[in-house]
Design a protein around this motif. Structure first.
Motif, PDB file in Angstrom:
ATOM      1  N   ALA A  53      -8.306  -3.771  -4.779  1.00 31.24           N
ATOM      2  CA  ALA A  53      -8.071  -2.873  -3.640  1.00 31.24           C
ATOM      3  C   ALA A  53      -8.662  -3.443  -2.349  1.00 31.24           C
ATOM      4  O   ALA A  53      -8.122  -3.231  -1.261  1.00 31.24           O
ATOM      5  N   ASP A  54      -9.789  -4.190  -2.466  1.00 34.27           N
ATOM      6  CA  ASP A  54     -10.396  -4.747  -1.254  1.00 34.27           C
ATOM      7  C   ASP A  54      -9.823  -6.123  -0.901  1.00 34.27           C
ATOM      8  O   ASP A  54     -10.225  -6.736   0.086  1.00 34.27           O
ATOM      9  N   ASN A  98      -3.020   7.972  -3.705  1.00 36.06           N
ATOM     10  CA  ASN A  98      -4.324   8.643  -3.841  1.00 36.06           C
ATOM     11  C   ASN A  98      -5.014   8.323  -5.169  1.00 36.06           C
ATOM     12  O   ASN A  98      -6.047   8.916  -5.492  1.00 36.06           O
ATOM     13  N   SER A  99      -4.437   7.457  -5.942  1.00 37.67           N
ATOM     14  CA  SER A  99      -5.006   6.984  -7.219  1.00 37.67           C
ATOM     15  C   SER A  99      -5.100   8.054  -8.304  1.00 37.67           C
ATOM     16  O   SER A  99      -5.677   7.810  -9.366  1.00 37.67           O
ATOM     17  N   ARG A 100      -4.555   9.215  -8.074  1.00 36.47           N
ATOM     18  CA  ARG A 100      -4.648  10.283  -9.077  1.00 36.47           C
ATOM     19  C   ARG A 100      -3.392  10.374  -9.953  1.00 36.47           C
ATOM     20  O   ARG A 100      -3.339  11.125 -10.898  1.00 36.47           O
ATOM     21  N   ASN A 140       0.816  -1.225   0.000  1.00 35.48           N
ATOM     22  CA  ASN A 140       0.000   0.000   0.000  1.00 35.48           C
ATOM     23  C   ASN A 140       0.849   1.275   0.000  1.00 35.48           C
ATOM     24  O   ASN A 140       0.581   2.205   0.755  1.00 35.48           O
ATOM     25  N   ARG A 198     -10.852   1.555  -8.551  1.00 39.25           N
ATOM     26  CA  ARG A 198     -11.662   1.891  -9.718  1.00 39.25           C
ATOM     27  C   ARG A 198     -11.046   1.392 -11.035  1.00 39.25           C
ATOM     28  O   ARG A 198     -11.743   0.919 -11.916  1.00 39.25           O
ATOM     29  N   ASP A 213      -7.884   3.067  -5.095  1.00 41.69           N
ATOM     30  CA  ASP A 213      -9.316   3.291  -4.855  1.00 41.69           C
ATOM     31  C   ASP A 213     -10.168   2.193  -5.486  1.00 41.69           C
ATOM     32  O   ASP A 213     -11.402   2.215  -5.383  1.00 41.69           O
ATOM     33  N   SER A 218      -5.699   0.441  -9.162  1.00 38.71           N
ATOM     34  CA  SER A 218      -5.546   1.688  -8.399  1.00 38.71           C
ATOM     35  C   SER A 218      -6.006   1.466  -6.958  1.00 38.71           C
ATOM     36  O   SER A 218      -6.934   0.678  -6.707  1.00 38.71           O
TER      37      SER A 218
END
Lengths: 617, 506
Positions: free
Chosen positions: B283-284, B402-404, B175, B352, B350, B348
């Motif tokens: 991610a989960d 932050n996935s951005r 992470n 997504r 997040d 990512s």
């Protein structure tokens, strides 16, 4: 009064004698290094790259001793011209001599050169080894200079001396790595034998130096630098060198370390200490000493000059250099001088030179082909010792990807060297990958001696139409494969076949393939392969081809071969008959016939085939 | 009245100015920092103006704060650090204008201003990567480094100089946490996998009677499991274009449980019929994504090796970490549908998006000029090639926490050496023009002869002491040998590490 004048004259004469002798000595050293050792060959072996660039510099700052290597790289680039290399090495050796001389200052102001020149001879011996780097001499210079500096503080306040050590030792370790033990040893010995100091101060200084010299490498390895385990105590330590002969270096160190003993065993050296002796008696002795010294030095010099060069290595590097410079006739001339050589790489150089002088298929058997087909090319793991030579060979052959692979293997093994960067430049230009080529050209343009070459090819990149007019690249369009195939490292024959099939015309691949077959005595596909000859427009059938055809036709008289296109000189037929006749004279006992056949037909394929064909054997 | 006249004149003047800018020549700068989106915490983007001139004037401005003005006789523009930092900090979400003028033979030339944008979201402050020469069969010097993206500080985490020049690779973080990472050291006394949790390191031998040591890693979000692929990699060579290529003769996926020091797997992800590789967790942590193709023998016809037919599908399998139970294997994107080989899925944080490589064939996109980055929207199932792909290989990628932002490896500068590029992705999945890792010396990349390998973004500095890591690496008495799950049947004896690359002889 007259006696004083005489003494003054004698003193002047002595100085004059010393200066002249020293000058003559170093001129001899210069001539020997330049003409006999030939620093251009050291350059060929080490191929140092140096350029002013922050990234290049930074990599030398990351480990102890790196900065000495940086300085060494700077000077080693000048070895490209023998006289420059000779001059640099001579100057460094002169500097060492002066620094060693300084070790004696305080003992005696008039020092015979017999005392400070022998270590120089040890170093001459070492520098005659083509793998020996200037770094090792530079680290000695730095440590001797540091010791001279430290001696200035000998009579100062005791804590100041410790403070100087505290500063000097880490600095020396960073600059010269474990070569700083030389400094430590000199300090310890000089302190031990120094008379003026009290014992407590002596012991404290000695213990302080020793403990610090142990602590610094440990600290450096455990907390400061990422170094291999154990190397903190051996890197750049000259005894750890993997040189063939370390004796000269050991002698050098022993000699230097023994010098401080002079403080203690002064009477032993009394013969050299002229002022303390009876003057008239000492004058005679002194003259004798000078004479002995000169003779001893002369003998030592002669021994070093006559024994220090490994002639096999020198020969190898000479041929390698000529090959790199594409001076093919000279490669062949050199090889003719040494008919017997037991070096596969030399065989590869020779056969490449034969190809470039259009003699491969006429004269390959005029030279002993001890390595058989392996004397042509290396492509497997066994090629890791000559990656750049392999790259050169593939480049000649138009097999650009092969040349690329081996040039990058060379980069992994040898890091950046001018030779590798030049090869990579040409590889990427040939592939039309100008951005990468430009990258290497940028690097080379930062060097002193390759700037011109780099500028020439940079200009070429601006005019894509003229690129393949360049003589280094002119062969590429015809010889490079037009379609892809999978290369098989370790199986050069497969690659040669693919190259012939997939390029427009590839004479080199063809001749190498044929020679590969001949050297491995595999004639199965020979006649079929001859079809390709039509593409190559030979003015006449190469001699060895004709010899093979004769052999095949004689061996299989019932077979019908299409050899209308193959016409060869009649004398071949005559020679073949004679060859067979000689063999017949010995009742086909090839061992008995060997001597005569070798004398008369040792340069033919028939002779090679008779004595190398596994089936014949 | 007079005011109106002035106003009209002013408007006309402004119009003229606009026209002037539009007609102005476009300036060339290196690296290409034009029209890019940058994070507010990035180091100064120093550049070289590739235009001849006697004097160079650069103004960097934004809506708020004081503009930066640089006058130089040198085309190398070294941006003042503090001013840059302040300007970016004050202008998050705003445009950043770089105006360049040059004086050439007493004539002033104004170039069309460069219009960049400062993103609202910052980027993770560190990047970890391996620096290595362009490896063919041999390697020599290599090191795993970390670079502070907020300035120019770079330092080694480990260097192979300290481990007798042995290979080190597959560095990976949990992470994006710099305190929890793993590094694989290959061969020699230090051989093994260093697993660091909260700055405490352990050396593990992940090889068991079932598997060789793990290669490509993926840390489960729960921090206790690492999925590895176990590969038999081998290099082969082409006679045209990129010479290098890599094949995998057999691969499986395994899971290593750190707490129990146990290796487990499932026939679903370790089957002889298929080669499974490149694991990555959702991610989960409920799904394991991976690439899969048929077993190697399917691509051999006698001596003929049909390397072009090796195409990997993108797969996923459900996994319950608490029960260690598996669901069914599902094809996410079939290679036959895209005509490409899909590798290196990375999701990512997040949850997504999934970013992956697609190349014409094969296993190793870094050697494939055809390799491009594709973005899969995990909510909609739509995927597309990114607009930012280049004609050269665009490959290995990793996400910012932050996935951005994501970083990827690209050969776009010269076609051979891999450089890390950063791209911004907005909430709608739009990806903006990337920029290369900035360097103090803007000409750094021209002469730098090492590639940036496996760039991974991390939230801070790796603070674990390198010398401590080395001690752990050398301490084989405390090395843990992984146990094999009792439910897994051992296979034939494994021979240790792969040796796709070899150490260069001295």
């Amino acid at each position: 009064m007259r006696r004083e004048i005489k003494m003054a004259n004698d003193k002047g004469n002595r100085n004059y004698f010393n200066h002249i002798s020293t000058l003559v000595f170093f001129i001899l050293i210069f001539l020997y290094i330049t003409l006999s050792v030939n620093p251009a060959l050291i350059y060929q072996s080490q191929n140092s790259l140096f350029y002013f660039d922050s990234t290049f510099f930074k990599q030398f700052t990351l480990y102890p001793g790196g900065l000495s290597e940086y300085i060494s790289s700077f000077f080693e680039q000048f070895y490209i011209h023998s006289w420059m290399g000779g001059l640099i090495l001579t100057l460094f050796l002169f500097l060492i001599a002066q620094l060693i001389k300084r070790l004696f200052i305080g003992l005696n102001e008039k020092i015979s050169m017999i005392l400070f020149l022998p270590p120089v001879l040890s170093l001459v011996y070492l520098h005659s080894n083509y793998d020996y780097h200037l770094t090792y001499t530079i680290v000695i210079c730095i440590n001797l200079a540091a010791f001279s500096f430290f001696k200035l503080f000998n009579r100062y306040y005791f804590p100041l001396k410790l403070f100087v050590l505290l500063i000097l030792l880490p600095l020396l370790y960073y600059l010269t790595a474990t070569a700083f033990f030389l400094f430590v040893l000199l300090v310890v010995l000089s302190q031990f034998f120094q008379k003026e100091q009290n014992w407590i101060e002596k012991i404290v200084t000695i213990l302080f130096s020793i403990l610090l010299s142990i602590a610094i490498p440990i600290l450096a390895q455990r907390s400061l630098f990422l170094m291999p385990k154990g190397s903190a105590f051996i890197y750049l330590l000259p005894f750890s060198l993997e040189l063939v002969n370390n004796t000269a270096l050991i002698l050098f160190y022993v000699y230097i370390i023994l010098v401080p003993l002079y403080f203690y065993i002064k009477p032993f050296f009394k013969i050299l200490n002229r002022e303390n002796s009876d003057k008239i008696h000492s004058e005679k002795k002194e003259k004798r000493t000078r004479l002995y010294a000169a003779i001893a030095l002369l003998i030592m010099t002669a021994i070093v000059f006559l024994n220090s060069i490994n002639s096999d290595v020198k020969f190898f590097l000479t041929v390698d250099r000529l090959s790199m410079m594409a001076q093919w006739d000279q490669v062949i001339d050199q090889m003719k001088k040494r008919q017997k050589f037991n070096n596969r790489i030399l065989a590869i150089h020779l056969n490449r030179a034969l190809y470039h002088t259009n003699q491969l298929c006429d004269s390959i058997f005029s030279f002993p082909q001890l390595f058989k087909e392996e004397g042509l090319i290396k492509t497997g793991n066994d090629a890791f010792d000559v990656p750049i030579i392999n790259s050169d060979l593939f480049f000649d052959m138009g097999f650009i990807n092969g040349a690329e692979q081996w040039a990058y293997e060379a980069l992994s093994i040898n890091k950046e060297t001018p030779r590798i960067l030049k090869r990579l430049t040409l590889v990427h230009i040939a592939k039309g990958e100008f951005k990468v080529a430009q990258k290497y050209l940028e690097l080379l343009s930062k060097t002193i001696f390759y700037k011109k070459w780099a500028n020439r090819y940079s200009a070429l990149l601006n005019d894509e139409h003229t690129i393949f007019l360049d003589k280094e690249l002119a062969h590429i369009p015809l010889t490079q494969p037009q379609t892809n195939f999978l290369s098989r490292p370790g199986f050069p024959k497969a690659d040669l076949i693919e190259l012939i099939e997939k390029s427009q015309v590839n004479k080199m691949a063809f001749e190498y393939l044929i020679c590969y077959d001949l050297l491995s005595c595999n004639l199965t596909h020979f006649m079929n392969r001859l079809e390709y000859m039509k593409k190559l427009h030979y003015p006449e059938v190469p001699r060895h081809f004709a010899e093979v055809i004769m052999l095949i036709m004689t061996s299989n008289p019932d077979e019908k071969y299409n050899i209308q296109a193959v016409k060869f000189q009649k004398y071949i037929v005559g020679r073949f008959r004679e060859f067979m006749k000689i063999l017949g004279n010995y009742n086909n006992d090839k061992n008995a016939a060997r001597h005569e056949l070798s004398e008369k037909h040792g340069d033919t394929f028939w002779f090679y085939f008779l004595y190398n064909n596994p089936r014949e054997q | 009245m007079i005011l109106k006249v002035y106003l009209i004149i002013l408007i006309l003047l402004l119009c003229c100015m606009r026209t002037t800018f539009a007609d102005n020549p476009v300036v060339k700068i290196n690296p290409d920092y034009t029209d890019v989106v940058i994070p507010a915490n990035i180091a100064p983007l120093n550049f070289v103006i590739q235009e001849p001139g006697d004097k160079y004037i650069v103004t960097i401005s934004a809506t708020r704060g004081k503009s930066i003005e640089i006058k130089s006789k040198n085309p190398q523009i070294d941006i003042p650090f503090k001013q840059w930092k302040n300007l970016l900090k004050e202008n998050k979400g705003q445009n950043l204008i770089i105006s360049i003028s040059i004086l050439r033979a007493d004539q002033k030339i104004d170039f069309k201003p460069i219009n960049n944008k400062i993103a609202q979201e910052e980027i993770d402050s560190y990047l970890a990567y391996r620096l290595i020469n362009p490896a063919y069969l041999l390697w020599n010097e290599m090191g795993i480094y970390q670079r502070n993206l907020e300035n120019f500080d770079e330092e080694p985490i480990l260097h192979n100089r300290a481990i007798d020049d042995k290979c080190m690779n597959c560095h990976h973080f949990h992470n994006n946490d710099p305190k929890t990472m793993m590094i694989h050291l290959r061969a020699g006394a230090t051989s093994g996998t260093l697993i660091v949790q909260d700055n405490e390191a352990t050396k593990v031998n992940t090889a068991t009677d079932f598997n060789k040591a793990g290669a490509y890693p993926a840390w489960h979000p729960n921090g206790n499991i690492i999925a590895y692929s176990v590969n038999k990699l081998e290099m082969f060579f082409h006679a045209q274009n990129e010479p290098r290529d890599v094949l995998d003769r057999g691969s499986d996926l395994i899971l290593y449980n750190i707490a129990t020091n146990t290796v487990t797997t499932s026939p679903l992800i370790a089957t002889p019929e298929y080669m499974e590789s490149f694991p990555n967790w959702s991610a989960d942590g409920k799904y394991l994504y991976f690439s899969r193709t048929q077993e190697f023998g399917q691509f051999l016809d006698g001596d003929d090796f049909r390397y072009q037919d090796i195409l990997y599908d993108l797969m996923r399998i459900e996994y319950d970490a608490e029960r260690n139970s598996w669901g069914d294997v599902v094809t996410v994107i079939a290679s036959k549908d895209v005509g490409k080989s899909i590798t290196f899925p990375r999701i990512s944080p997040d949850g997504r998006y999934l970013l992956c490589c697609m190349a014409d064939d094969g296993h190793f996109p870094i050697y494939k000029p055809s390799s491009d980055l594709y973005l899969l929207d995990l909510e909609t199932g739509d995927y597309r090639a990114l607009e930012i792909n280049s004609e050269y290989g665009d490959t290995f990628h990793s996400w910012s926490s932050n996935s951005r932002w994501f970083v990827f490896s690209s050969k776009r500068i010269d076609g051979l050496y891999v450089r890390p590029f950063f791209a911004y992705i907005d909430l709608d999945g739009k990806v903006y023009k990337p920029f290369v890792l900035p360097q103090k010396d803007p000409e750094f990349y021209i002469t730098f002869l090492k590639s940036y390998n496996v760039p991974e973004m991390i939230k801070g500095k790796v603070t674990i002491n390198s010398h401590y890591l080395l001690n752990v690496a050398y301490n084989n008495e405390k090395k843990l040998n992984a146990n094999l799950d009792r439910n897994i049947k051992p296979t034939e004896k494994q021979d240790g590490d792969d040796a796709m690359y070899q150490l260069a002889p001295n």
